[in-house]
Design a protein around this motif. Structure first.
Motif, PDB file in Angstrom:
ATOM      1  N   LEU A   8       0.807  -1.225   0.000  1.00  0.00           N
ATOM      2  CA  LEU A   8       0.000   0.000   0.000  1.00  0.00           C
ATOM      3  C   LEU A   8       0.837   1.272   0.000  1.00  0.00           C
ATOM      4  O   LEU A   8       0.291   2.362  -0.168  1.00  0.00           O
ATOM      5  CB  LEU A   8      -0.932   0.009   1.224  1.00  0.00           C
ATOM      6  N   ARG A   9       2.124   1.149   0.166  1.00  0.00           N
ATOM      7  CA  ARG A   9       2.974   2.326   0.251  1.00  0.00           C
ATOM      8  C   ARG A   9       3.021   3.062  -1.080  1.00  0.00           C
ATOM      9  O   ARG A   9       3.189   2.463  -2.145  1.00  0.00           O
ATOM     10  CB  ARG A   9       4.388   1.923   0.663  1.00  0.00           C
ATOM     11  N   VAL A  10       2.851   4.366  -1.021  1.00  0.00           N
ATOM     12  CA  VAL A  10       2.910   5.206  -2.217  1.00  0.00           C
ATOM     13  C   VAL A  10       4.354   5.640  -2.426  1.00  0.00           C
ATOM     14  O   VAL A  10       4.953   6.281  -1.562  1.00  0.00           O
ATOM     15  CB  VAL A  10       2.001   6.444  -2.064  1.00  0.00           C
ATOM     16  N   THR A  11       4.902   5.287  -3.565  1.00  0.00           N
ATOM     17  CA  THR A  11       6.313   5.578  -3.819  1.00  0.00           C
ATOM     18  C   THR A  11       6.532   6.852  -4.626  1.00  0.00           C
ATOM     19  O   THR A  11       7.600   7.455  -4.560  1.00  0.00           O
ATOM     20  CB  THR A  11       6.972   4.403  -4.560  1.00  0.00           C
ATOM     21  N   ASP A  12       5.526   7.272  -5.383  1.00  0.00           N
ATOM     22  CA  ASP A  12       5.678   8.483  -6.192  1.00  0.00           C
ATOM     23  C   ASP A  12       5.635   9.715  -5.291  1.00  0.00           C
ATOM     24  O   ASP A  12       4.676   9.922  -4.543  1.00  0.00           O
ATOM     25  CB  ASP A  12       4.558   8.557  -7.230  1.00  0.00           C
ATOM     26  N   SER A  13       6.658  10.550  -5.385  1.00  0.00           N
ATOM     27  CA  SER A  13       6.781  11.686  -4.465  1.00  0.00           C
ATOM     28  C   SER A  13       5.667  12.708  -4.659  1.00  0.00           C
ATOM     29  O   SER A  13       5.125  13.237  -3.681  1.00  0.00           O
ATOM     30  CB  SER A  13       8.144  12.356  -4.637  1.00  0.00           C
ATOM     31  N   LEU A  14       5.300  13.003  -5.905  1.00  0.00           N
ATOM     32  CA  LEU A  14       4.242  13.986  -6.142  1.00  0.00           C
ATOM     33  C   LEU A  14       2.904  13.491  -5.605  1.00  0.00           C
ATOM     34  O   LEU A  14       2.140  14.266  -5.031  1.00  0.00           O
ATOM     35  CB  LEU A  14       4.133  14.296  -7.637  1.00  0.00           C
ATOM     36  N   THR A  15       2.637  12.214  -5.783  1.00  0.00           N
ATOM     37  CA  THR A  15       1.389  11.650  -5.248  1.00  0.00           C
ATOM     38  C   THR A  15       1.346  11.774  -3.734  1.00  0.00           C
ATOM     39  O   THR A  15       0.309  12.141  -3.160  1.00  0.00           O
ATOM     40  CB  THR A  15       1.254  10.174  -5.658  1.00  0.00           C
ATOM     41  N   ARG A  16       2.462  11.483  -3.071  1.00  0.00           N
ATOM     42  CA  ARG A  16       2.508  11.624  -1.608  1.00  0.00           C
ATOM     43  C   ARG A  16       2.281  13.078  -1.195  1.00  0.00           C
ATOM     44  O   ARG A  16       1.560  13.356  -0.231  1.00  0.00           O
ATOM     45  CB  ARG A  16       3.861  11.145  -1.073  1.00  0.00           C
ATOM     46  N   GLU A  17       2.912  13.982  -1.920  1.00  0.00           N
ATOM     47  CA  GLU A  17       2.756  15.404  -1.583  1.00  0.00           C
ATOM     48  C   GLU A  17       1.317  15.862  -1.765  1.00  0.00           C
ATOM     49  O   GLU A  17       0.772  16.606  -0.930  1.00  0.00           O
ATOM     50  CB  GLU A  17       3.709  16.232  -2.441  1.00  0.00           C
ATOM     51  N   CYS A  18       0.684  15.420  -2.840  1.00  0.00           N
ATOM     52  CA  CYS A  18      -0.715  15.793  -3.070  1.00  0.00           C
ATOM     53  C   CYS A  18      -1.630  15.179  -2.010  1.00  0.00           C
ATOM     54  O   CYS A  18      -2.594  15.816  -1.563  1.00  0.00           O
ATOM     55  CB  CYS A  18      -1.150  15.359  -4.461  1.00  0.00           C
ATOM     56  N   MET A  19      -1.315  13.954  -1.608  1.00  0.00           N
ATOM     57  CA  MET A  19      -2.085  13.338  -0.529  1.00  0.00           C
ATOM     58  C   MET A  19      -1.906  14.124   0.766  1.00  0.00           C
ATOM     59  O   MET A  19      -2.860  14.285   1.539  1.00  0.00           O
ATOM     60  CB  MET A  19      -1.643  11.888  -0.342  1.00  0.00           C
ATOM     61  N   GLY A  20      -0.705  14.635   0.982  1.00  0.00           N
ATOM     62  CA  GLY A  20      -0.463  15.462   2.157  1.00  0.00           C
ATOM     63  C   GLY A  20      -1.273  16.742   2.116  1.00  0.00           C
ATOM     64  O   GLY A  20      -1.879  17.153   3.120  1.00  0.00           O
ATOM     65  N   GLU A  21      -1.302  17.396   0.952  1.00  0.00           N
ATOM     66  CA  GLU A  21      -2.077  18.626   0.818  1.00  0.00           C
ATOM     67  C   GLU A  21      -3.573  18.359   0.978  1.00  0.00           C
ATOM     68  O   GLU A  21      -4.292  19.144   1.588  1.00  0.00           O
ATOM     69  CB  GLU A  21      -1.794  19.278  -0.541  1.00  0.00           C
ATOM     70  N   TRP A  91       6.967  24.561 -10.861  1.00  0.00           N
ATOM     71  CA  TRP A  91       5.711  25.013 -11.454  1.00  0.00           C
ATOM     72  C   TRP A  91       4.819  23.842 -11.846  1.00  0.00           C
ATOM     73  O   TRP A  91       3.594  23.943 -11.840  1.00  0.00           O
ATOM     74  CB  TRP A  91       5.989  25.887 -12.672  1.00  0.00           C
ATOM     75  N   GLY A  92       5.430  22.710 -12.197  1.00  0.00           N
ATOM     76  CA  GLY A  92       4.646  21.543 -12.578  1.00  0.00           C
ATOM     77  C   GLY A  92       3.827  20.974 -11.442  1.00  0.00           C
ATOM     78  O   GLY A  92       2.898  20.181 -11.675  1.00  0.00           O
ATOM     79  N   LYS A  93       4.151  21.349 -10.206  1.00  0.00           N
ATOM     80  CA  LYS A  93       3.407  20.850  -9.052  1.00  0.00           C
ATOM     81  C   LYS A  93       2.255  21.776  -8.654  1.00  0.00           C
ATOM     82  O   LYS A  93       1.445  21.408  -7.799  1.00  0.00           O
ATOM     83  CB  LYS A  93       4.341  20.673  -7.855  1.00  0.00           C
ATOM     84  N   LEU A  94       2.193  22.946  -9.256  1.00  0.00           N
ATOM     85  CA  LEU A  94       1.195  23.928  -8.819  1.00  0.00           C
ATOM     86  C   LEU A  94      -0.226  23.417  -9.006  1.00  0.00           C
ATOM     87  O   LEU A  94      -1.033  23.444  -8.068  1.00  0.00           O
ATOM     88  CB  LEU A  94       1.388  25.244  -9.573  1.00  0.00           C
ATOM     89  N   LEU A  95      -0.557  22.956 -10.199  1.00  0.00           N
ATOM     90  CA  LEU A  95      -1.929  22.496 -10.455  1.00  0.00           C
ATOM     91  C   LEU A  95      -2.285  21.276  -9.607  1.00  0.00           C
ATOM     92  O   LEU A  95      -3.367  21.250  -9.003  1.00  0.00           O
ATOM     93  CB  LEU A  95      -2.116  22.203 -11.937  1.00  0.00           C
ATOM     94  N   PRO A  96      -1.432  20.246  -9.529  1.00  0.00           N
ATOM     95  CA  PRO A  96      -1.774  19.109  -8.654  1.00  0.00           C
ATOM     96  C   PRO A  96      -1.968  19.515  -7.197  1.00  0.00           C
ATOM     97  O   PRO A  96      -2.881  19.023  -6.524  1.00  0.00           O
ATOM     98  CB  PRO A  96      -0.571  18.171  -8.814  1.00  0.00           C
ATOM     99  N   TYR A  97      -1.112  20.421  -6.690  1.00  0.00           N
ATOM    100  CA  TYR A  97      -1.266  20.899  -5.318  1.00  0.00           C
ATOM    101  C   TYR A  97      -2.617  21.581  -5.138  1.00  0.00           C
ATOM    102  O   TYR A  97      -3.348  21.334  -4.178  1.00  0.00           O
ATOM    103  CB  TYR A  97      -0.144  21.878  -4.963  1.00  0.00           C
TER     104      TYR A  97
END
Length: 241
Positions: A8-21, A91-97
């Motif tokens: 169940l561990r999420v390895t993709d860093s952007l996915t983890r960050e979005c889950m955090g937000e 900047w690529g993380k702005l929309l997902p965040y």
């Protein structure tokens, strides 16, 4: 159990960050909107205006401790945009965040509605309205005061958001006597409380697009109708006031 955890561990860093937000904004709105529901539906017998301000501030602090180490705990598209402009977020993380923050706010609003459903229905007489003495839309989103013009509303939000960013962005600046990292969440909570107590008369001090738009979209889909996007001034003019 270890095998399940690894699966169940999420390895993709952007996915983890979005889950955090998502989770951080969810916690923030759960505290704030729950307090607003309690104060509104009890007709201020179980809290006052200050209770809502304090709840949002506690929500900010709790959310920052919860997800600060994962995503930075922006909790606010304006903060994410500022971090991109300063080169502290790609900047690529702005929309997902921003989408994660918006979804967290929407989901929290839905949960608050279900928790306080009976109280909201009793207070409103079963009518989910945006205006009038038994309106309940303001539990979730912010609305301008009747006296306020569109230009003044815009200025109010720009100034409030600018004050937030002006006060929080230097907190970890090495050239500016940075605050200890463990103390940044309560300091930010104090800034939010100060803005809420001094700049909320006009528009409710949303100072956070996700905090306002997410709950507003929820009320749109939950039965309040399109009036959630109607300025209160227009409603008053239409009713002859």
């Amino acid at each position: 159990m270890d095998k399940v955890r690894r699966t169940l561990r999420v390895t993709d860093s952007l996915t983890r960050e979005c889950m955090g937000e998502f989770l951080g904004t969810f916690v923030l709105l759960c505290f704030g909107c729950s307090a607003a529901a309690q104060v509104k539906t009890s007709q201020e017998t179980k809290g006052q205006f200050l209770s809502v301000n304090l709840a949002f501030s506690v929500g900010v602090m709790s959310a920052m401790y919860l997800c600060g180490g994962v995503s930075g705990a922006h909790l606010n598209p304006a903060v994410s945009l500022s971090f991109c402009a300063l080169g502290r977020l790609a900047w690529g993380k702005l929309l997902p965040y921003c989408l994660a923050q918006l979804l967290g706010a929407y989901t929290a609003s839905a949960l608050v509605f279900f928790v306080y459903h009976d109280a909201i229905m009793q207070f409103s007489g079963g009518n989910l309205t945006v205006f009038g003495p038994t309106e309940t839309a303001s539990i979730f989103a912010t609305y301008p005061s009747e006296y306020l013009s569109l230009g003044s509303s815009f200025l109010d939000q720009v100034v409030g958001t600018a004050m937030l960013l002006l006060c929080i962005l230097p907190l970890d600046e090495e050239r500016n006597n940075p605050a200890p990292s463990a103390l940044i969440p309560p300091i930010v909570a104090g800034v939010v409380l100060g803005i809420s107590m001094s700049m909320s008369a006009n528009c409710g001090a949303a100072i956070n697009p996700a905090r306002d738009l997410g709950p507003r979209l929820f009320t749109l889909t939950a039965g309040w109708g399109t009036e959630v996007f109607t300025p209160c001034q227009e409603q008053n003019w239409n009713s002859g006031k």
